[in-house]
Design a protein around this motif. Structure first.
Motif, PDB file in Angstrom:
ATOM      1  N   ALA A  13     -33.575   3.688  70.809  1.00  0.00           N
ATOM      2  CA  ALA A  13     -34.300   3.458  72.039  1.00  0.00           C
ATOM      3  C   ALA A  13     -35.282   4.111  72.537  1.00  0.00           C
ATOM      4  O   ALA A  13     -36.295   3.927  72.780  1.00  0.00           O
ATOM      5  CB  ALA A  13     -33.131   3.112  73.166  1.00  0.00           C
ATOM      6  N   VAL A  14     -35.259   5.544  72.413  1.00  0.00           N
ATOM      7  CA  VAL A  14     -36.090   6.451  72.653  1.00  0.00           C
ATOM      8  C   VAL A  14     -37.226   6.456  71.731  1.00  0.00           C
ATOM      9  O   VAL A  14     -38.415   6.711  71.980  1.00  0.00           O
ATOM     10  CB  VAL A  14     -35.817   7.837  72.620  1.00  0.00           C
ATOM     11  CG1 VAL A  14     -36.401   9.355  72.829  1.00  0.00           C
ATOM     12  CG2 VAL A  14     -34.722   8.112  73.950  1.00  0.00           C
ATOM     13  N   LEU A  15     -36.865   6.288  70.325  1.00  0.00           N
ATOM     14  CA  LEU A  15     -37.896   6.351  69.213  1.00  0.00           C
ATOM     15  C   LEU A  15     -38.844   5.325  69.593  1.00  0.00           C
ATOM     16  O   LEU A  15     -40.134   5.110  69.296  1.00  0.00           O
ATOM     17  CB  LEU A  15     -37.319   6.360  68.010  1.00  0.00           C
ATOM     18  CG  LEU A  15     -38.412   6.209  66.574  1.00  0.00           C
ATOM     19  CD1 LEU A  15     -39.164   7.419  66.595  1.00  0.00           C
ATOM     20  CD2 LEU A  15     -37.396   6.029  65.622  1.00  0.00           C
ATOM     21  N   ASN A  16     -38.206   3.971  69.902  1.00  0.00           N
ATOM     22  CA  ASN A  16     -38.939   2.697  70.175  1.00  0.00           C
ATOM     23  C   ASN A  16     -40.052   3.103  71.499  1.00  0.00           C
ATOM     24  O   ASN A  16     -41.031   2.473  71.332  1.00  0.00           O
ATOM     25  CB  ASN A  16     -37.886   1.513  70.676  1.00  0.00           C
ATOM     26  CG  ASN A  16     -38.689   0.433  70.995  1.00  0.00           C
ATOM     27  OD1 ASN A  16     -39.776   0.141  70.524  1.00  0.00           O
ATOM     28  ND2 ASN A  16     -38.190  -0.300  71.989  1.00  0.00           N
ATOM     29  N   LEU A  17     -39.474   3.718  72.458  1.00  0.00           N
ATOM     30  CA  LEU A  17     -40.199   3.979  73.527  1.00  0.00           C
ATOM     31  C   LEU A  17     -41.566   4.894  73.227  1.00  0.00           C
ATOM     32  O   LEU A  17     -42.553   4.831  73.499  1.00  0.00           O
ATOM     33  CB  LEU A  17     -39.605   4.720  74.652  1.00  0.00           C
ATOM     34  CG  LEU A  17     -40.091   5.084  75.814  1.00  0.00           C
ATOM     35  CD1 LEU A  17     -40.633   3.898  76.768  1.00  0.00           C
ATOM     36  CD2 LEU A  17     -39.306   5.970  76.869  1.00  0.00           C
ATOM     37  N   ILE A  18     -41.183   5.887  72.406  1.00  0.00           N
ATOM     38  CA  ILE A  18     -42.274   6.853  71.817  1.00  0.00           C
ATOM     39  C   ILE A  18     -43.267   6.142  71.211  1.00  0.00           C
ATOM     40  O   ILE A  18     -44.468   6.219  71.211  1.00  0.00           O
ATOM     41  CB  ILE A  18     -41.794   7.930  70.947  1.00  0.00           C
ATOM     42  CG1 ILE A  18     -41.088   9.040  72.223  1.00  0.00           C
ATOM     43  CG2 ILE A  18     -42.769   8.793  70.521  1.00  0.00           C
ATOM     44  CD1 ILE A  18     -40.063   9.871  71.306  1.00  0.00           C
ATOM     45  N   MET A  19     -42.953   5.088  70.139  1.00  0.00           N
ATOM     46  CA  MET A  19     -43.815   4.339  69.541  1.00  0.00           C
ATOM     47  C   MET A  19     -44.600   3.509  70.144  1.00  0.00           C
ATOM     48  O   MET A  19     -45.774   3.441  70.112  1.00  0.00           O
ATOM     49  CB  MET A  19     -43.155   3.657  68.265  1.00  0.00           C
ATOM     50  CG  MET A  19     -42.471   4.549  67.356  1.00  0.00           C
ATOM     51  SD  MET A  19     -43.664   5.710  66.464  1.00  0.00           S
ATOM     52  CE  MET A  19     -44.627   4.800  65.732  1.00  0.00           C
ATOM     53  N   ASP A  20     -44.002   2.965  71.430  1.00  0.00           N
ATOM     54  CA  ASP A  20     -44.754   2.131  72.129  1.00  0.00           C
ATOM     55  C   ASP A  20     -45.870   2.836  73.105  1.00  0.00           C
ATOM     56  O   ASP A  20     -46.821   2.261  73.165  1.00  0.00           O
ATOM     57  CB  ASP A  20     -43.812   1.177  73.274  1.00  0.00           C
ATOM     58  CG  ASP A  20     -43.245   0.176  72.500  1.00  0.00           C
ATOM     59  OD1 ASP A  20     -43.464  -0.299  71.110  1.00  0.00           O
ATOM     60  OD2 ASP A  20     -42.113  -0.512  72.918  1.00  0.00           O
ATOM     61  N   VAL A  21     -45.612   3.873  73.534  1.00  0.00           N
ATOM     62  CA  VAL A  21     -46.304   4.737  74.216  1.00  0.00           C
ATOM     63  C   VAL A  21     -47.512   5.066  73.277  1.00  0.00           C
ATOM     64  O   VAL A  21     -48.769   5.175  73.664  1.00  0.00           O
ATOM     65  CB  VAL A  21     -45.829   6.019  74.887  1.00  0.00           C
ATOM     66  CG1 VAL A  21     -46.756   6.944  75.394  1.00  0.00           C
ATOM     67  CG2 VAL A  21     -44.822   5.638  75.697  1.00  0.00           C
ATOM     68  N   ILE A  22     -47.417   5.640  71.861  1.00  0.00           N
ATOM     69  CA  ILE A  22     -48.180   6.025  71.163  1.00  0.00           C
ATOM     70  C   ILE A  22     -49.175   4.861  70.897  1.00  0.00           C
ATOM     71  O   ILE A  22     -50.492   5.013  70.718  1.00  0.00           O
ATOM     72  CB  ILE A  22     -47.769   6.434  69.861  1.00  0.00           C
ATOM     73  CG1 ILE A  22     -47.167   8.050  70.018  1.00  0.00           C
ATOM     74  CG2 ILE A  22     -48.746   6.684  68.659  1.00  0.00           C
ATOM     75  CD1 ILE A  22     -46.229   8.434  68.947  1.00  0.00           C
ATOM     76  N   ASN A  23     -48.664   3.652  70.584  1.00  0.00           N
ATOM     77  CA  ASN A  23     -49.634   2.391  70.583  1.00  0.00           C
ATOM     78  C   ASN A  23     -50.074   1.803  71.774  1.00  0.00           C
ATOM     79  O   ASN A  23     -50.510   0.769  71.719  1.00  0.00           O
ATOM     80  CB  ASN A  23     -48.554   1.478  69.438  1.00  0.00           C
ATOM     81  CG  ASN A  23     -48.575   2.125  67.995  1.00  0.00           C
ATOM     82  OD1 ASN A  23     -49.430   2.821  67.571  1.00  0.00           O
ATOM     83  ND2 ASN A  23     -47.387   2.047  67.697  1.00  0.00           N
ATOM     84  N   SER A  24     -50.079   2.382  72.960  1.00  0.00           N
ATOM     85  CA  SER A  24     -50.224   1.622  73.766  1.00  0.00           C
ATOM     86  C   SER A  24     -49.626   0.464  74.320  1.00  0.00           C
ATOM     87  O   SER A  24     -50.636  -0.428  74.918  1.00  0.00           O
ATOM     88  CB  SER A  24     -51.935   1.796  74.021  1.00  0.00           C
ATOM     89  OG  SER A  24     -52.347   2.864  73.842  1.00  0.00           O
ATOM     90  N   HIS A  25     -48.606   0.084  73.980  1.00  0.00           N
ATOM     91  CA  HIS A  25     -47.911  -1.121  74.446  1.00  0.00           C
ATOM     92  C   HIS A  25     -46.545  -0.849  75.343  1.00  0.00           C
ATOM     93  O   HIS A  25     -45.577  -1.627  75.082  1.00  0.00           O
ATOM     94  CB  HIS A  25     -47.336  -1.739  72.928  1.00  0.00           C
ATOM     95  CG  HIS A  25     -48.456  -2.372  72.133  1.00  0.00           C
ATOM     96  ND1 HIS A  25     -49.268  -3.295  72.314  1.00  0.00           N
ATOM     97  CD2 HIS A  25     -48.753  -1.466  71.063  1.00  0.00           C
ATOM     98  CE1 HIS A  25     -50.320  -3.434  71.414  1.00  0.00           C
ATOM     99  NE2 HIS A  25     -49.993  -2.439  70.629  1.00  0.00           N
ATOM    100  N   PHE A  26     -46.885   0.129  76.085  1.00  0.00           N
ATOM    101  CA  PHE A  26     -45.571   0.531  76.818  1.00  0.00           C
ATOM    102  C   PHE A  26     -45.466  -0.604  78.109  1.00  0.00           C
ATOM    103  O   PHE A  26     -46.333  -0.945  78.595  1.00  0.00           O
ATOM    104  CB  PHE A  26     -45.770   1.788  77.560  1.00  0.00           C
ATOM    105  CG  PHE A  26     -44.724   2.247  78.530  1.00  0.00           C
ATOM    106  CD1 PHE A  26     -43.605   2.579  78.235  1.00  0.00           C
ATOM    107  CD2 PHE A  26     -44.959   2.074  79.832  1.00  0.00           C
ATOM    108  CE1 PHE A  26     -42.516   2.908  79.165  1.00  0.00           C
ATOM    109  CE2 PHE A  26     -43.907   2.377  80.791  1.00  0.00           C
ATOM    110  CZ  PHE A  26     -42.666   2.756  80.406  1.00  0.00           C
ATOM    111  N   VAL A  27     -44.109  -1.005  78.172  1.00  0.00           N
ATOM    112  CA  VAL A  27     -43.579  -1.927  79.327  1.00  0.00           C
ATOM    113  C   VAL A  27     -42.349  -1.306  79.605  1.00  0.00           C
ATOM    114  O   VAL A  27     -41.608  -0.435  79.078  1.00  0.00           O
ATOM    115  CB  VAL A  27     -43.452  -3.489  78.604  1.00  0.00           C
ATOM    116  CG1 VAL A  27     -44.579  -4.083  78.285  1.00  0.00           C
ATOM    117  CG2 VAL A  27     -42.551  -3.487  77.468  1.00  0.00           C
ATOM    118  N   PHE A  28     -42.073  -1.699  80.982  1.00  0.00           N
ATOM    119  CA  PHE A  28     -40.721  -1.282  81.669  1.00  0.00           C
ATOM    120  C   PHE A  28     -39.733  -1.525  81.076  1.00  0.00           C
ATOM    121  O   PHE A  28     -38.649  -0.787  81.021  1.00  0.00           O
ATOM    122  CB  PHE A  28     -40.709  -1.571  83.094  1.00  0.00           C
ATOM    123  CG  PHE A  28     -39.669  -0.989  83.796  1.00  0.00           C
ATOM    124  CD1 PHE A  28     -39.842   0.349  84.168  1.00  0.00           C
ATOM    125  CD2 PHE A  28     -38.569  -1.794  84.192  1.00  0.00           C
ATOM    126  CE1 PHE A  28     -38.952   0.752  84.879  1.00  0.00           C
ATOM    127  CE2 PHE A  28     -37.585  -1.100  85.077  1.00  0.00           C
ATOM    128  CZ  PHE A  28     -37.644   0.226  85.277  1.00  0.00           C
TER     129      PHE A  28
END
Length: 120
Positions: A13-28
């Protein structure tokens, strides 16, 4: 072993969050995944481990089936992807399935070895 499984899912789950932040697709919603992955550790009840492990096991079986169907489809159309594309799907699916089964208690990692000593 159940704690190790919980940390595996929290790490995913943390890896998914990190990858979404890197790719600018972060959602809550990504933060909710981390909370859900940590739920078995927070509540620490057997039924929570079994429910979470069973759900994750079913999802990983679906992922393995989807990767297999994708492999067969690509072989039939002669459009093979690189080996690591399918390899990552199989490895991630099998790891997730095994950790899910450990959480449910189907796979017991703390078995004692039986040693039989015979004398002549």
């Amino acid at each position: 072993m159940k704690n190790l499984s919980s940390f595996y899912f929290i790490g995913l789950a943390v890896l998914n969050l990190i990858m979404d932040v890197i790719n600018s697709h972060f959602v809550f919603f990504d933060v909710i995944f981390i909370i859900l992955a940590g739920l078995p550790l927070l509540i620490n009840r057997k039924w929570v481990y079994q429910l979470f492990g069973g759900t994750v096991s079913l999802i990983s079986l679906y992922i393995l089936f989807a990767v297999f169907i994708s492999t067969v489809k690509d072989v039939q159309t002669e459009q093979l992807q690189p080996l690591w594309t399918y390899g990552m799907g199989y490895v991630l699916g099998l790891l997730t399935l095994s950790f899910g089964l450990i959480m449910t208690g189907i796979i017991n990692g703390s078995q004692k070895k039986n040693i039989i000593i015979t004398s002549s």
